[in-house]
Write a protein that holds these residues in place. Sequence first.
Motif, short mmCIF file in Angstrom:
data_model
loop_
_atom_site.label_atom_id
_atom_site.label_comp_id
_atom_site.label_asym_id
_atom_site.label_seq_id
_atom_site.Cartn_x
_atom_site.Cartn_y
_atom_site.Cartn_z
N PRO A 47 0.83 -1.22 0.00
CA PRO A 47 0.00 0.00 0.00
C PRO A 47 0.85 1.26 0.00
O PRO A 47 1.89 1.32 0.66
CB PRO A 47 -0.78 -0.12 1.31
CG PRO A 47 -0.78 -1.56 1.63
CD PRO A 47 0.49 -2.11 1.10
N ARG A 48 0.39 2.24 -0.77
CA ARG A 48 1.11 3.49 -0.89
C ARG A 48 1.29 4.17 0.46
O ARG A 48 2.31 4.81 0.72
CB ARG A 48 0.32 4.40 -1.83
CG ARG A 48 1.05 5.61 -2.31
CD ARG A 48 0.47 6.08 -3.63
NE ARG A 48 1.03 5.33 -4.73
CZ ARG A 48 2.19 5.64 -5.32
NH1 ARG A 48 2.88 6.65 -4.91
NH2 ARG A 48 2.65 4.91 -6.31
N SER A 49 0.30 3.99 1.36
CA SER A 49 0.37 4.66 2.65
C SER A 49 1.60 4.20 3.45
O SER A 49 2.22 4.99 4.15
CB SER A 49 -0.90 4.41 3.44
OG SER A 49 -1.19 3.04 3.45
N TYR A 50 1.96 2.92 3.31
CA TYR A 50 3.15 2.42 4.01
C TYR A 50 4.38 3.21 3.56
O TYR A 50 5.23 3.59 4.35
CB TYR A 50 3.39 0.94 3.71
CG TYR A 50 2.39 -0.02 4.27
CD1 TYR A 50 1.21 0.42 4.85
CD2 TYR A 50 2.62 -1.40 4.22
CE1 TYR A 50 0.28 -0.46 5.35
CE2 TYR A 50 1.70 -2.29 4.71
CZ TYR A 50 0.53 -1.83 5.27
OH TYR A 50 -0.37 -2.72 5.75
N LEU A 51 4.45 3.40 2.24
CA LEU A 51 5.62 4.11 1.69
C LEU A 51 5.65 5.54 2.20
O LEU A 51 6.72 6.09 2.50
CB LEU A 51 5.55 4.09 0.16
CG LEU A 51 5.63 2.73 -0.49
CD1 LEU A 51 5.62 2.86 -2.00
CD2 LEU A 51 6.87 1.98 -0.04
N LEU A 95 9.77 -5.73 2.28
CA LEU A 95 9.86 -7.19 2.40
C LEU A 95 8.80 -7.77 3.33
O LEU A 95 8.13 -8.74 2.97
CB LEU A 95 11.27 -7.61 2.84
CG LEU A 95 12.31 -7.52 1.74
CD1 LEU A 95 13.62 -8.12 2.21
CD2 LEU A 95 11.84 -8.23 0.49
N PRO A 96 8.62 -7.21 4.54
CA PRO A 96 7.57 -7.78 5.39
C PRO A 96 6.19 -7.72 4.75
O PRO A 96 5.42 -8.67 4.82
CB PRO A 96 7.61 -6.91 6.65
CG PRO A 96 8.93 -6.28 6.66
CD PRO A 96 9.35 -6.13 5.24
N ALA A 97 5.90 -6.59 4.07
CA ALA A 97 4.58 -6.46 3.46
C ALA A 97 4.41 -7.44 2.30
O ALA A 97 3.31 -7.89 2.02
CB ALA A 97 4.35 -5.03 2.99
N ALA A 98 5.52 -7.75 1.65
CA ALA A 98 5.43 -8.63 0.48
C ALA A 98 5.61 -10.10 0.85
O ALA A 98 5.51 -10.97 0.00
CB ALA A 98 6.47 -8.23 -0.56
N LEU A 99 5.88 -10.37 2.13
CA LEU A 99 6.25 -11.73 2.54
C LEU A 99 5.23 -12.81 2.14
O LEU A 99 5.63 -13.86 1.63
CB LEU A 99 6.51 -11.77 4.05
CG LEU A 99 7.48 -12.85 4.51
CD1 LEU A 99 8.77 -12.78 3.73
CD2 LEU A 99 7.77 -12.72 5.99
N PRO A 100 3.92 -12.59 2.35
CA PRO A 100 2.98 -13.65 1.94
C PRO A 100 3.12 -14.01 0.47
O PRO A 100 3.13 -15.18 0.11
CB PRO A 100 1.61 -13.02 2.22
CG PRO A 100 1.86 -12.00 3.24
CD PRO A 100 3.23 -11.46 2.98
N SER A 101 3.25 -12.98 -0.35
CA SER A 101 3.39 -13.23 -1.78
C SER A 101 4.72 -13.91 -2.10
O SER A 101 4.79 -14.81 -2.95
CB SER A 101 3.27 -11.89 -2.51
OG SER A 101 3.21 -12.09 -3.87
N LEU A 102 5.78 -13.50 -1.38
CA LEU A 102 7.08 -14.13 -1.59
C LEU A 102 7.00 -15.62 -1.28
O LEU A 102 7.56 -16.45 -1.99
CB LEU A 102 8.15 -13.50 -0.69
CG LEU A 102 8.58 -12.08 -1.03
CD1 LEU A 102 9.64 -11.61 -0.06
CD2 LEU A 102 9.11 -12.05 -2.44
N PHE A 103 6.26 -15.94 -0.23
CA PHE A 103 6.14 -17.35 0.14
C PHE A 103 5.40 -18.14 -0.93
O PHE A 103 5.78 -19.27 -1.24
CB PHE A 103 5.44 -17.50 1.49
CG PHE A 103 6.39 -17.92 2.54
CD1 PHE A 103 6.86 -19.22 2.57
CD2 PHE A 103 6.87 -17.03 3.48
CE1 PHE A 103 7.76 -19.63 3.52
CE2 PHE A 103 7.78 -17.42 4.44
CZ PHE A 103 8.22 -18.72 4.46
#
Lengths: 260, 284
Positions: free
Chosen positions: A152-156, A175-183
């Motif tokens: 999400p843009r708000s995180y950035l 990385l933490p925000a993308a972790l589910p997708s990375l898995f």
Amino acid sequence: MNTKGETQVKTILIGFIVPVLLVIGLEIICKLEIFPSQIVVAPHKVLITFFDLISTGELLEHLRISMYRVLTGFVLGATLGFIFGTVMALSPRSERIIAPLLSALSQVPLFGWIPLLMLWFGIGETFKVVFIAFGAFFPMLINTFEGIHGVPRSYLEVARAFEFSSAKLLHKVLLPAALPSLFTGIKLALGMSWMLVVGAELVAAGEGVGYLIVWGRQLFQMDIVFVGIAVVGSIGYLMFLTLNALEVSLISWHRPLSKK
Amino acid sequence: MLSKFLLLAGIVHSQKNKIMSFLSVRGNKYLPIKVLEGTLLPGTIFVIWLICSRLNILSKDFFPSPGDVVNGFHEVLNDGSFLDNLGMSVIRVLKGFLLGSTVGFVIGITLGMSRFLEKLITPIFNAIRQVPLPAWAPLLVLVSLGEMSRVLFIAIGACYPVVLNTFEGVKNVRNDYVEVGKVFKFNRVQRFFKIILPSSFPSTLTGLRLSLSISWMLVVAAEIFMTSGGGIGEMMWACREYSRMDLVVVCIIAIALVGFTMNFFMQKMEMFFSFWRLTLKQSR
């Protein structure tokens, strides 16, 4: 509570009905010798062959070799996929430059690369590792890209407000925000690698579980073929379960809606 | 030559706006720039490839020049072997896909409709699904059914996505619809054809798309693992044995294009039927 446990046990027991019937049916068919023994083999013979292959250490040696190939190919392909995916997600221009070429390459069915790679790299280890890396690359690339692109843009904006450096931004936010997708990417990539190692060993290998299956076929020994298939299936499943367990422990904050 | 090029460049420059508006799709005026950026990398690689093969830096056996590839394509196109083999593969894929997806559809619907059968069959289905697809090839060779073993090999891979997606589609049929059906006193057949089939169909279609692309991947594998039936995969395999790298490249491009076309049509079909799904969402 008790009844819930009981129905669960019942469900598991029902699941065993078909396999048990299958085993009994096969045993009877083999006793009656309806089909030649090269085609239908009694389940107990498969078990005996399995223990034979384990006690001679043959099976474990084949497995070790296949595992080594999968891991090198997977690490190579997944790392490259991760790097490319991250770069493409962070810079729209690099996405526009790289994406068309990669999506053109991904149109080629994976097994179609075998003849080309064999001509380039021979039939040795390099060929297998590159082939497996190819298969691991694309799922990892797509999922890394989607994971990081979907932050999400708000995180950035929060990260910008805290004046994070880009290394810190990647490490603490993206990385933490993308972790589910990375898995998801890792699971797909590893599954693909495992499938491809078997494929590669079918066409060109002197050892490995894929070769074990081919060898059984050449000797007309159905029991070896079945042991190979069962072992390959179970190992693939074990890898999947391990990754799932790892995912649950790492991403405790992200649960699928269905499990809540 | 140079003057012609300059003239052409002048024409292109004077007509810039027209060309830009022709190239831009749906008012996306940056599209030409994006297309240019997209061709940058393949273009560079192509030019390097061309220069290297001109200067004979790369061995022809491993890196045929673009001209070789085009000549090779002409050669196999003229002796008819290319289209013959491609046609065989396409027909083989369609057979395997139809067999696998039909069986998969029936299994998916059955498992979705009956809770008992779901409990009975799901565990063994999941166990069998764990086996990497290539591992079935030696088994099918041993059973030695000829062409049938290749088709079966494809059908095994084609069946899984259809089963999973159809099952999911049936399970996700909204309870309201089933209740409406009860109000209208639908019998089992009516309930199936009027409620369950239409509302699970988009999900089945996703399964069919995945299934077709897996089938196309597997046909190449089937033809490499189980040779002597013809087909584009076997043609590649033979070209590798004769070290005809140019023909291997021709075959790779061909299978990529056919795979892309199949996927494209399936996606269009999925989009066409998604108005169905859309209206379902809007009604919520």
